[in-house]
Design an enzyme around this catalytic site. Sequence first.
Site, PDB file in Angstrom:
ATOM      1  N   TRP A 129      41.004  35.942  42.802  1.00  0.00           N
ATOM      2  CA  TRP A 129      42.470  35.846  42.862  1.00  0.00           C
ATOM      3  C   TRP A 129      43.173  36.932  42.067  1.00  0.00           C
ATOM      4  O   TRP A 129      44.374  37.118  42.182  1.00  0.00           O
ATOM      5  CB  TRP A 129      42.929  34.486  42.310  1.00  0.00           C
ATOM      6  CG  TRP A 129      42.308  34.149  40.980  1.00  0.00           C
ATOM      7  CD1 TRP A 129      41.208  33.350  40.787  1.00  0.00           C
ATOM      8  CD2 TRP A 129      42.701  34.606  39.676  1.00  0.00           C
ATOM      9  NE1 TRP A 129      40.889  33.295  39.442  1.00  0.00           N
ATOM     10  CE2 TRP A 129      41.793  34.062  38.734  1.00  0.00           C
ATOM     11  CE3 TRP A 129      43.728  35.437  39.197  1.00  0.00           C
ATOM     12  CZ2 TRP A 129      41.877  34.306  37.367  1.00  0.00           C
ATOM     13  CZ3 TRP A 129      43.812  35.687  37.840  1.00  0.00           C
ATOM     14  CH2 TRP A 129      42.894  35.123  36.942  1.00  0.00           C
ATOM     15  N   ASN A 130      42.454  37.649  41.206  1.00  0.00           N
ATOM     16  CA  ASN A 130      43.169  38.478  40.230  1.00  0.00           C
ATOM     17  C   ASN A 130      43.793  39.730  40.848  1.00  0.00           C
ATOM     18  O   ASN A 130      44.825  40.190  40.397  1.00  0.00           O
ATOM     19  CB  ASN A 130      42.263  38.830  39.042  1.00  0.00           C
ATOM     20  CG  ASN A 130      41.045  39.618  39.454  1.00  0.00           C
ATOM     21  OD1 ASN A 130      40.545  39.485  40.570  1.00  0.00           O
ATOM     22  ND2 ASN A 130      40.546  40.444  38.567  1.00  0.00           N
ATOM     23  N   LYS A 153      37.007  34.110  52.758  1.00  0.00           N
ATOM     24  CA  LYS A 153      37.365  32.924  51.966  1.00  0.00           C
ATOM     25  C   LYS A 153      38.192  33.419  50.788  1.00  0.00           C
ATOM     26  O   LYS A 153      37.656  33.873  49.774  1.00  0.00           O
ATOM     27  CB  LYS A 153      36.081  32.242  51.485  1.00  0.00           C
ATOM     28  CG  LYS A 153      36.159  30.724  51.367  1.00  0.00           C
ATOM     29  CD  LYS A 153      37.123  30.229  50.335  1.00  0.00           C
ATOM     30  CE  LYS A 153      36.566  30.344  48.933  1.00  0.00           C
ATOM     31  NZ  LYS A 153      37.618  30.072  47.919  1.00  0.00           N
ATOM     32  N   SER A 205      33.230  35.641  39.372  1.00  0.00           N
ATOM     33  CA  SER A 205      32.584  35.586  38.058  1.00  0.00           C
ATOM     34  C   SER A 205      31.064  35.674  38.172  1.00  0.00           C
ATOM     35  O   SER A 205      30.485  35.380  39.226  1.00  0.00           O
ATOM     36  CB  SER A 205      32.973  34.279  37.369  1.00  0.00           C
ATOM     37  OG  SER A 205      32.497  33.192  38.133  1.00  0.00           O
ATOM     38  N   GLU A 226      30.301  41.651  43.137  1.00  0.00           N
ATOM     39  CA  GLU A 226      31.162  42.368  42.181  1.00  0.00           C
ATOM     40  C   GLU A 226      31.630  41.342  41.157  1.00  0.00           C
ATOM     41  O   GLU A 226      32.472  40.495  41.476  1.00  0.00           O
ATOM     42  CB  GLU A 226      32.340  43.012  42.902  1.00  0.00           C
ATOM     43  CG  GLU A 226      31.858  44.043  43.896  1.00  0.00           C
ATOM     44  CD  GLU A 226      32.914  45.068  44.254  1.00  0.00           C
ATOM     45  OE1 GLU A 226      32.527  46.134  44.733  1.00  0.00           O
ATOM     46  OE2 GLU A 226      34.118  44.798  44.056  1.00  0.00           O
ATOM     47  N   CYS A 260      38.828  42.688  36.162  1.00  0.00           N
ATOM     48  CA  CYS A 260      37.385  42.791  35.913  1.00  0.00           C
ATOM     49  C   CYS A 260      37.096  43.953  34.977  1.00  0.00           C
ATOM     50  O   CYS A 260      36.180  43.892  34.176  1.00  0.00           O
ATOM     51  CB  CYS A 260      36.630  42.953  37.227  1.00  0.00           C
ATOM     52  SG  CYS A 260      37.243  44.294  38.243  1.00  0.00           S
ATOM     53  N   GLU A 361      33.124  37.160  28.673  1.00  0.00           N
ATOM     54  CA  GLU A 361      34.356  37.672  29.270  1.00  0.00           C
ATOM     55  C   GLU A 361      35.541  36.814  28.828  1.00  0.00           C
ATOM     56  O   GLU A 361      35.465  35.586  28.866  1.00  0.00           O
ATOM     57  CB  GLU A 361      34.217  37.635  30.806  1.00  0.00           C
ATOM     58  CG  GLU A 361      35.262  38.446  31.517  1.00  0.00           C
ATOM     59  CD  GLU A 361      35.045  38.492  33.033  1.00  0.00           C
ATOM     60  OE1 GLU A 361      34.524  37.522  33.609  1.00  0.00           O
ATOM     61  OE2 GLU A 361      35.419  39.525  33.636  1.00  0.00           O
TER      62      GLU A 361
HETATM   63  P1  NAD Z   1      35.206  32.590  40.567  1.00  0.00           P
HETATM   64  O1  NAD Z   1      33.771  32.957  40.425  1.00  0.00           O
HETATM   65  O2  NAD Z   1      35.683  31.357  39.895  1.00  0.00           O
HETATM   66  O3  NAD Z   1      35.576  32.406  42.110  1.00  0.00           O
HETATM   67  C1  NAD Z   1      35.436  33.452  43.049  1.00  0.00           C
HETATM   68  C2  NAD Z   1      35.374  32.879  44.443  1.00  0.00           C
HETATM   69  O4  NAD Z   1      34.171  32.117  44.607  1.00  0.00           O
HETATM   70  C3  NAD Z   1      36.510  31.940  44.795  1.00  0.00           C
HETATM   71  O5  NAD Z   1      36.942  32.244  46.105  1.00  0.00           O
HETATM   72  C4  NAD Z   1      35.869  30.572  44.711  1.00  0.00           C
HETATM   73  O6  NAD Z   1      36.490  29.605  45.529  1.00  0.00           O
HETATM   74  C5  NAD Z   1      34.473  30.883  45.222  1.00  0.00           C
HETATM   75  N1  NAD Z   1      33.424  29.926  44.827  1.00  0.00           N
HETATM   76  C6  NAD Z   1      33.364  29.133  43.729  1.00  0.00           C
HETATM   77  N2  NAD Z   1      32.215  28.425  43.725  1.00  0.00           N
HETATM   78  C7  NAD Z   1      31.533  28.775  44.848  1.00  0.00           C
HETATM   79  C8  NAD Z   1      30.267  28.393  45.405  1.00  0.00           C
HETATM   80  N3  NAD Z   1      29.460  27.510  44.804  1.00  0.00           N
HETATM   81  N4  NAD Z   1      29.873  28.958  46.559  1.00  0.00           N
HETATM   82  C9  NAD Z   1      30.650  29.868  47.170  1.00  0.00           C
HETATM   83  N5  NAD Z   1      31.860  30.264  46.719  1.00  0.00           N
HETATM   84  C10 NAD Z   1      32.302  29.723  45.552  1.00  0.00           C
HETATM   85  O7  NAD Z   1      36.032  33.855  40.104  1.00  0.00           O
HETATM   86  P2  NAD Z   1      37.614  34.047  40.016  1.00  0.00           P
HETATM   87  O8  NAD Z   1      38.132  33.204  38.883  1.00  0.00           O
HETATM   88  O9  NAD Z   1      38.244  33.895  41.353  1.00  0.00           O
HETATM   89  O10 NAD Z   1      37.721  35.583  39.625  1.00  0.00           O
HETATM   90  C11 NAD Z   1      37.602  36.043  38.317  1.00  0.00           C
HETATM   91  C12 NAD Z   1      36.255  36.714  38.114  1.00  0.00           C
HETATM   92  O11 NAD Z   1      36.065  37.728  39.091  1.00  0.00           O
HETATM   93  C13 NAD Z   1      36.143  37.432  36.784  1.00  0.00           C
HETATM   94  O12 NAD Z   1      34.864  37.209  36.246  1.00  0.00           O
HETATM   95  C14 NAD Z   1      36.333  38.889  37.150  1.00  0.00           C
HETATM   96  O13 NAD Z   1      35.774  39.789  36.232  1.00  0.00           O
HETATM   97  C15 NAD Z   1      35.650  38.940  38.478  1.00  0.00           C
HETATM   98  N6  NAD Z   1      36.107  40.085  39.283  1.00  0.00           N
HETATM   99  C16 NAD Z   1      35.270  41.127  39.474  1.00  0.00           C
HETATM  100  C17 NAD Z   1      35.691  42.252  40.198  1.00  0.00           C
HETATM  101  C18 NAD Z   1      34.802  43.430  40.405  1.00  0.00           C
HETATM  102  O14 NAD Z   1      35.145  44.266  41.227  1.00  0.00           O
HETATM  103  N7  NAD Z   1      33.680  43.577  39.717  1.00  0.00           N
HETATM  104  C19 NAD Z   1      36.981  42.274  40.732  1.00  0.00           C
HETATM  105  C20 NAD Z   1      37.820  41.181  40.523  1.00  0.00           C
HETATM  106  C21 NAD Z   1      37.366  40.083  39.802  1.00  0.00           C
END
Ligand code: NAD
Length: 458
Positions: A129-130, A153, A205, A226, A260, A361
């Site tokens: 979402w970020n 998704k 994450s 990522e 991130c 983090e």
């Molecule tokens: P999150 O891991 O909580 O959720 C990410 C996505 O995964 C959401 O769409 C969520 O609904 C889905 N999800 C959750 N559980 C799941 C499962 N068991 N199976 C399949 N899908 C599932 O992360 P977030 O809070 O949305 O984003 C923040 C994180 O993303 C931070 O750690 C940030 O550093 C990272 N991030 C990384 C990058 C990069 O390019 N490296 C870019 C943006 C964000």
Amino acid sequence: MQIVNPATGAVLDEVPETTVDGVAAAYETARAGQPAWAARPLPERIDAVRRFAASVEAQRDQLAPILTAETGKPIAQAAGEITATLARIEFFVDHVTGVTADQVVHESDGLREVIRREPLGVVANISAWNYPWFVGTNVFVPALLCGNAVLYKPSEYATRTGLAIADLLHAAGVPEPVFAALPGGGATGAALLDQPIDAVFFTGSHPTGRRIAEAVAGRMVKVQLELGGKDPVYVADDVDVTAAAAALADGAFYNNGQSCCAVERIYVHEAVHDEFVEAFVAEVERFAMGDPTDPTTYLGPLTRPQQAEVLAAQVADAVDRGAIVRTGGGVLDDRGGPAGAWFAPTVLTGVDNIMVVFREESFGPVIGIASVPDDDAAVAAMDDTEYGLTAGVFTTDEERARRVLDRLDVGSAYWNCCDRVSPTLPWTGRRHSGIGSTLSVEGISTFTRPKAYHLRRP
Ligand code: NAD
């Protein structure tokens, strides 16, 4: 699923979560529709993406407030994200033809060897979402250009943006079966992974990324992840301290630290440490926090107010172990909205690598600063992490910067800059920060599979 404005607590909308049957139906439709999409001449797919980009540009003033309302991202930053997304789309459109063209790699005695790039098929794109515009388009735009169908998704915290993206893609001529947005939370993501998809591209994450890798392990499905970071920066003793402090304050607090590649650890040469801290705190105390719809706001609410508990625990752990709070320190209770929404931008000094705030983090407006005696100590401390997304060094000496950066196990290395992503460079993490790359020409070819042709003339 309720869509809640994190700045006010107001319910913006109610959207049905995609059911397991809904996910399966979208998969079947995508599978049936993908071959015809892949068979279209590439210029037709490029035209559809160009029309999408044109409508995003034309509707930026309507799309930015949608993002601001559901994530609390300040409106100037929401508009900036959409503008920068257009540059990324342009890069993909300009390079997809070259990257996916047949490559004749050998020719002799009637033998020709050719590499052809074919689409992966039906790919899952599970997103964060970020920066929903950035991380979404990094995947679905090149995936679609290369002839894949995409089951997208969106994060449950960026649902309306995800649905708007789907509407715009369909209106631009991407057939509905070839791109489906599947609103929902983790359960919807998990249901998507249960389908016989050909690849999963995930942004989120580390813990969720790991669950996703485990869910598809053994199925010979391409997995690209990522994930998060704990990105360090070293400030050497030869810099313009005020300029470095301003750049790093922005790198740590832009988007409320919910990036991130946000700066998450600052190591400062002891010779300039005190001067740096003073300039840094002054910079942070100038940030305007408040209504995210106000164009002058720099810091909005936390998108997920529950993150305030994680941040408070990190601050408490650091203080217990001897760190000092230089500004901020906790939630501001007088601002309204959901509990925890407004976390004061917080600067800690006297931080070291045993503290949770330097190990896990933060993903919020909290930053620690440590003093280091020399470059070697800085490199050792910077590399003492499970993550490997980015690292930076501020120094006037390019050779010195190289000596530091060359020793760090990270995907992106910054000299006199930070918190920066470029369409022309691969965006890639190491260790707990992920596997695979988006952006650059690598972030196009990753949506294809090579097929090796051995062609012998009779
Ligand atoms: P999150 O891991 O909580 O959720 C990410 C996505 O995964 C959401 O769409 C969520 O609904 C889905 N999800 C959750 N559980 C799941 C499962 N068991 N199976 C399949 N899908 C599932 O992360 P977030 O809070 O949305 O984003 C923040 C994180 O993303 C931070 O750690 C940030 O550093 C990272 N991030 C990384 C990058 C990069 O390019 N490296 C870019 C943006 C964000």
